[in-house]
Scaffold this motif. Structure first.
Motif, PDB file in Angstrom:
ATOM      1  N   MET A   1      93.369  82.912 -27.832  1.00 29.73           N
ATOM      2  CA  MET A   1      92.661  83.838 -26.834  1.00 29.73           C
ATOM      3  C   MET A   1      93.083  85.444 -27.007  1.00 29.73           C
ATOM      4  O   MET A   1      92.238  86.370 -26.995  1.00 29.73           O
ATOM      5  CB  MET A   1      93.258  83.677 -25.514  1.00 29.73           C
ATOM      6  N   LEU A   2      94.218  85.523 -27.587  1.00 32.77           N
ATOM      7  CA  LEU A   2      94.785  87.005 -27.820  1.00 32.77           C
ATOM      8  C   LEU A   2      93.818  87.610 -28.939  1.00 32.77           C
ATOM      9  O   LEU A   2      93.785  88.834 -28.823  1.00 32.77           O
ATOM     10  CB  LEU A   2      96.167  86.867 -28.353  1.00 32.77           C
ATOM     11  N   ARG A   3      93.213  86.789 -29.798  1.00 36.73           N
ATOM     12  CA  ARG A   3      92.557  87.423 -30.816  1.00 36.73           C
ATOM     13  C   ARG A   3      91.197  88.161 -30.436  1.00 36.73           C
ATOM     14  O   ARG A   3      90.653  88.986 -31.202  1.00 36.73           O
ATOM     15  CB  ARG A   3      92.407  86.707 -32.145  1.00 36.73           C
ATOM     16  N   TYR A   4      90.904  87.816 -29.187  1.00 37.06           N
ATOM     17  CA  TYR A   4      89.288  88.405 -28.584  1.00 37.06           C
ATOM     18  C   TYR A   4      89.850  89.164 -27.713  1.00 37.06           C
ATOM     19  O   TYR A   4      88.998  90.112 -27.219  1.00 37.06           O
ATOM     20  CB  TYR A   4      88.967  87.123 -27.730  1.00 37.06           C
ATOM     21  N   LEU A   5      91.083  89.688 -27.470  1.00 32.63           N
ATOM     22  CA  LEU A   5      91.553  91.006 -26.450  1.00 32.63           C
ATOM     23  C   LEU A   5      91.369  92.209 -27.461  1.00 32.63           C
ATOM     24  O   LEU A   5      91.690  92.362 -28.758  1.00 32.63           O
ATOM     25  CB  LEU A   5      92.875  90.846 -25.805  1.00 32.63           C
ATOM     26  N   THR A   6      90.653  93.337 -26.762  1.00 32.26           N
ATOM     27  CA  THR A   6      90.736  94.534 -27.311  1.00 32.26           C
ATOM     28  C   THR A   6      92.012  95.283 -27.127  1.00 32.26           C
ATOM     29  O   THR A   6      92.864  94.934 -26.774  1.00 32.26           O
ATOM     30  CB  THR A   6      89.486  95.523 -26.582  1.00 32.26           C
ATOM     31  N   ARG A   7      92.096  96.071 -28.245  1.00 32.14           N
ATOM     32  CA  ARG A   7      93.299  96.925 -28.010  1.00 32.14           C
ATOM     33  C   ARG A   7      93.542  97.806 -26.663  1.00 32.14           C
ATOM     34  O   ARG A   7      94.922  97.952 -26.284  1.00 32.14           O
ATOM     35  CB  ARG A   7      93.413  98.248 -29.306  1.00 32.14           C
ATOM     36  N   GLY A   8      92.616  98.148 -26.010  1.00 36.38           N
ATOM     37  CA  GLY A   8      92.674  98.807 -24.877  1.00 36.38           C
ATOM     38  C   GLY A   8      93.084  97.532 -23.703  1.00 36.38           C
ATOM     39  O   GLY A   8      93.919  98.070 -22.879  1.00 36.38           O
ATOM     40  N   GLN A   9      92.661  96.419 -23.815  1.00 40.02           N
ATOM     41  CA  GLN A   9      93.150  95.337 -22.898  1.00 40.02           C
ATOM     42  C   GLN A   9      94.698  95.022 -23.053  1.00 40.02           C
ATOM     43  O   GLN A   9      95.334  94.865 -22.185  1.00 40.02           O
ATOM     44  CB  GLN A   9      92.234  94.378 -22.981  1.00 40.02           C
TER      45      GLN A   9
ATOM     46  N   ALA B   1      96.795  97.196 -24.242  1.00 33.42           N
ATOM     47  CA  ALA B   1      97.503  98.348 -23.878  1.00 33.42           C
ATOM     48  C   ALA B   1      97.747  98.327 -22.292  1.00 33.42           C
ATOM     49  O   ALA B   1      98.940  98.591 -21.551  1.00 33.42           O
ATOM     50  CB  ALA B   1      96.861  99.731 -24.398  1.00 33.42           C
ATOM     51  N   VAL B   2      96.489  97.948 -21.428  1.00 34.86           N
ATOM     52  CA  VAL B   2      96.755  97.956 -20.115  1.00 34.86           C
ATOM     53  C   VAL B   2      97.504  96.976 -19.574  1.00 34.86           C
ATOM     54  O   VAL B   2      98.238  97.139 -18.785  1.00 34.86           O
ATOM     55  CB  VAL B   2      95.218  98.030 -19.460  1.00 34.86           C
ATOM     56  N   GLY B   3      97.501  95.781 -20.349  1.00 34.70           N
ATOM     57  CA  GLY B   3      98.464  94.711 -19.754  1.00 34.70           C
ATOM     58  C   GLY B   3      99.828  94.877 -20.018  1.00 34.70           C
ATOM     59  O   GLY B   3     100.573  94.644 -19.102  1.00 34.70           O
ATOM     60  N   ALA B   4     100.295  95.525 -21.067  1.00 36.21           N
ATOM     61  CA  ALA B   4     101.481  95.753 -21.305  1.00 36.21           C
ATOM     62  C   ALA B   4     102.052  96.840 -20.283  1.00 36.21           C
ATOM     63  O   ALA B   4     102.961  96.992 -20.026  1.00 36.21           O
ATOM     64  CB  ALA B   4     101.541  96.728 -22.829  1.00 36.21           C
TER      65      ALA B   4
ATOM     66  N   ALA C   1     102.455 103.662 -24.960  1.00 33.90           N
ATOM     67  CA  ALA C   1     101.938 104.589 -25.109  1.00 33.90           C
ATOM     68  C   ALA C   1     101.345 104.908 -26.800  1.00 33.90           C
ATOM     69  O   ALA C   1     100.167 105.418 -27.079  1.00 33.90           O
ATOM     70  CB  ALA C   1     102.527 106.245 -24.949  1.00 33.90           C
ATOM     71  N   ALA C   2     102.343 104.375 -27.753  1.00 33.13           N
ATOM     72  CA  ALA C   2     101.930 104.466 -28.973  1.00 33.13           C
ATOM     73  C   ALA C   2     100.558 103.849 -29.430  1.00 33.13           C
ATOM     74  O   ALA C   2     100.259 103.870 -30.761  1.00 33.13           O
ATOM     75  CB  ALA C   2     103.255 104.153 -30.036  1.00 33.13           C
ATOM     76  N   LEU C   3     100.260 102.862 -28.688  1.00 30.96           N
ATOM     77  CA  LEU C   3      98.984 102.104 -29.075  1.00 30.96           C
ATOM     78  C   LEU C   3      97.659 102.874 -28.860  1.00 30.96           C
ATOM     79  O   LEU C   3      96.661 102.610 -29.274  1.00 30.96           O
ATOM     80  CB  LEU C   3      98.752 100.962 -27.997  1.00 30.96           C
ATOM     81  N   GLY C   4      98.009 104.024 -28.475  1.00 24.79           N
ATOM     82  CA  GLY C   4      97.039 104.989 -28.639  1.00 24.79           C
ATOM     83  C   GLY C   4      95.851 105.158 -27.436  1.00 24.79           C
ATOM     84  O   GLY C   4      94.806 105.723 -27.356  1.00 24.79           O
ATOM     85  N   HIS C   5      96.090 104.564 -26.289  1.00 25.30           N
ATOM     86  CA  HIS C   5      95.336 104.288 -25.230  1.00 25.30           C
ATOM     87  C   HIS C   5      95.768 105.407 -23.939  1.00 25.30           C
ATOM     88  O   HIS C   5      96.866 104.815 -23.608  1.00 25.30           O
ATOM     89  CB  HIS C   5      95.240 102.902 -24.806  1.00 25.30           C
ATOM     90  N   ARG C   6      95.155 106.442 -23.905  1.00 30.58           N
ATOM     91  CA  ARG C   6      95.508 107.463 -22.992  1.00 30.58           C
ATOM     92  C   ARG C   6      95.787 106.855 -21.521  1.00 30.58           C
ATOM     93  O   ARG C   6      96.932 106.830 -20.835  1.00 30.58           O
ATOM     94  CB  ARG C   6      94.889 108.460 -23.062  1.00 30.58           C
ATOM     95  N   PRO C   7      94.836 106.307 -20.907  1.00 36.40           N
ATOM     96  CA  PRO C   7      95.162 105.426 -19.528  1.00 36.40           C
ATOM     97  C   PRO C   7      96.293 104.779 -19.575  1.00 36.40           C
ATOM     98  O   PRO C   7      96.995 104.680 -18.559  1.00 36.40           O
ATOM     99  CB  PRO C   7      93.740 104.895 -19.071  1.00 36.40           C
TER     100      PRO C   7
END
Length: 254
Positions: free
Chosen positions: A1-9, A11-14, A50-56
């Motif tokens: 399942m993890l491979r289908y998650l986007t970088r934004g998802q 980052a928000v989960g973390a 934050a280093a993942l680059g997803h501002r929100p």
């Protein structure tokens, strides 16, 4: 399942999961830790997300860190209330760190994507130039450029018309803009028109024909892609000029 998650998802989960997890790990040691050391540990967590680059996500991580710091690591434990001046300063600093680092990381990713995209554009131009130098005729180059234009501009189809100018469809100009009658279509804001548009092919002032471009729904190629399309059309013009082609035969790609 993890491979289908986007970088934004991710980052928000973390952003929601990491601060409480870090604070829970620090709970057994909170009596012997100063607020400064605790905050430094939380800053590391904020920076990591934050280093993942997803501002929100960077902002969410900072806010989450403030909440869990106040609940679990700041006296009185288990009560929320950022009212002390020191707690307010901590909240502001964590928020500033989250915004600053996520902004820098996002900009770094954007620059990397621009560099990779530019490399791809140059490779397409080089590939067409090499094909023009080795092909047995202009039709091979035209078919190749049609395929390139479909991928480059987000088209559902592309065809080439020799020496024909009929109607007044929207036109992709040499500067990457789109002219439609007496007005200029804002392609950067609105994407490509829904109607079929033309990309005229000239060489040394001689008109050879035009590519007819059928945009896919929602196609919005950036200016750089549109300029590459014009360059590819120029290469086709040079090939047709060298071959002395005057035929009215058409070439189609859908």
């Amino acid at each position: 399942m993890l491979r289908y998650l986007t970088r934004g998802q991710v980052a928000v989960g973390a952003a929601f999961a990491l601060p409480p997890a870090v604070c829970a790990v620090l709970v057994p040691f909170r009596a012997g830790l100063s607020d400064t050391n605790t905050v430094l540990v939380l800053v590391v967590a904020v920076v990591a997300v934050a280093a993942l680059g997803h501002r929100p996500a960077g902002v969410l991580t900072a806010l989450s860190a403030v909440v869990w710091f106040d609940l679990l690591l700041s006296r009185p434990y288990g009560q929320f209330g950022v009212v002390k001046p020191a707690a307010v300063i901590t909240a502001v600093l964590l928020l500033v760190v989250g915004i600053a680092v996520s902004g820098l990381a996002a900009r770094g990713r954007e620059l990397k994507m621009i560099a990779l995209t530019d490399d791809d554009y140059l490779a397409q131009i080089h590939h067409t130039a090499r094909l023009a130098g080795t092909s047995t005729g202009p039709h091979t180059v035209i078919d190749h450029v049609c395929r390139q234009l479909v991928g480059l501009l987000g088209l559902s189809g592309c065809r080439f018309e020799y020496g024909i100018l009929m109607g007044r469809p929207p036109r992709l100009e040499e500067d990457g803009s789109i002219a439609w009658g007496d007005r200029c279509w804002d392609a950067d804001r609105d994407g490509l028109p829904r109607e079929e548009l033309e990309l005229r092919v000239f060489h040394h002032g001689r008109f050879h024909g035009r590519f007819m471009l059928r945009p896919a729904p929602g196609a919005a190629p950036p200016l750089a892609a549109r300029l590459v399309a014009v360059t590819l059309a120029d290469q086709v013009g040079a090939e047709l000029d060298a071959a002395g082609t005057t035929t009215s035969r058409g070439s189609t790609r859908s």
